[in-house]
Scaffold this active site. Structure first.
Site, PDB file in Angstrom:
ATOM      1  N   HIS A  69       0.851  -1.192   0.000  1.00 50.50           N
ATOM      2  CA  HIS A  69       0.000   0.000   0.000  1.00 50.50           C
ATOM      3  C   HIS A  69       0.889   1.245   0.000  1.00 50.50           C
ATOM      4  CE1 HIS A  69      -3.926  -1.889   1.735  1.00 50.50           C
ATOM      5  NE2 HIS A  69      -3.349  -2.679   0.839  1.00 50.50           N
ATOM      6  N   GLU A  71       0.911   3.900   1.807  1.00 50.04           N
ATOM      7  CA  GLU A  71       1.370   4.337   3.124  1.00 50.04           C
ATOM      8  C   GLU A  71       2.564   3.507   3.598  1.00 50.04           C
ATOM      9  OE1 GLU A  71      -1.745   3.517   2.140  1.00 50.04           O
ATOM     10  OE2 GLU A  71      -3.201   4.194   3.619  1.00 50.04           O
ATOM     11  N   CYS A  99      -6.256   2.047   5.886  1.00 49.40           N
ATOM     12  CA  CYS A  99      -6.944   0.814   6.291  1.00 49.40           C
ATOM     13  C   CYS A  99      -6.376   0.330   7.628  1.00 49.40           C
ATOM     14  CB  CYS A  99      -6.761  -0.248   5.208  1.00 49.40           C
ATOM     15  SG  CYS A  99      -5.055  -0.860   5.066  1.00 49.40           S
ATOM     16  N   CYS A 102      -2.504  -0.380   7.444  1.00 53.55           N
ATOM     17  CA  CYS A 102      -1.713   0.842   7.366  1.00 53.55           C
ATOM     18  C   CYS A 102      -1.794   1.643   8.660  1.00 53.55           C
ATOM     19  CB  CYS A 102      -2.154   1.672   6.168  1.00 53.55           C
ATOM     20  SG  CYS A 102      -1.749   0.861   4.598  1.00 53.55           S
TER      21      CYS A 102
END
Length: 166
Positions: A69, A71, A99, A102
């Site tokens: 992801h 992040e 999410c 993260c």
């Protein structure tokens, strides 16, 4: 919002907002890079002082890695940039509310501030489906600012998924 909020006079708030918009524009560039690669268009930058120390955009499909992801990649790059993996003096700008995975990574990195664009009613774990940052077990305060350039961030996601359906 969650955590501590920026306070001060109108000039202080205006300056902070302009700074947030500046860095969110950089995160949006990363999100557009992800979209161009066929990835869900989420982008992130980590800022320390007045410079970007980490960048990332979703690469789940290209790396075949569910943890890739934006992040996670930006925080990993920033942690490798300094003398410590602790990012207490850094701000993460990300185009979509983080999410669960993260959010956990941000807590582990001891991130000082999170600024996100669009809320994620399906999987956002900061304010939408959960408030994971409120249960911070590491004893530091993470300031959270949401909704910066939210319309631009949402439009990019909406257009991406509309094009995929068509």
């Amino acid at each position: 919002m969650n955590g501590e909020h920026e306070t001060g006079g109108t000039d202080d708030l205006s300056l902070a907002f302009r700074s947030h918009e500046r860095w969110m524009a950089e995160a949006l560039k990363e999100a557009r890079t992800a979209a161009a690669k066929g990835e869900v268009p989420v982008g992130a930058v980590v800022v320390r002082g007045d410079r970007i120390v980490g960048r990332g955009h979703n690469q789940v499909e290209s790396l075949q890695d569910p943890t890739a992801h934006a992040e996670i990649l930006a925080v990993g790059a920033a942690a490798g940039e300094g003398e410590s993996w602790r990012l207490e003096d850094a701000t993460l700008y990300v185009t979509l509310e983080p999410c669960t995975m993260c959010s956990g990574a941000l807590l582990l990195a001891r991130l000082g501030r999170l600024v996100y664009g669009a809320s994620d009613p399906r999987a956002g774990a900061v304010t939408s489906t959960a408030r994971l940052l409120d249960g911070n077990p590491y004893g530091h305060r993470m300031e959270v600012v949401g909704g910066i350039a939210a319309e631009s961030c949402s439009d990019l996601l909406r257009d991406f998924f509309r094009a995929r359906r068509d």
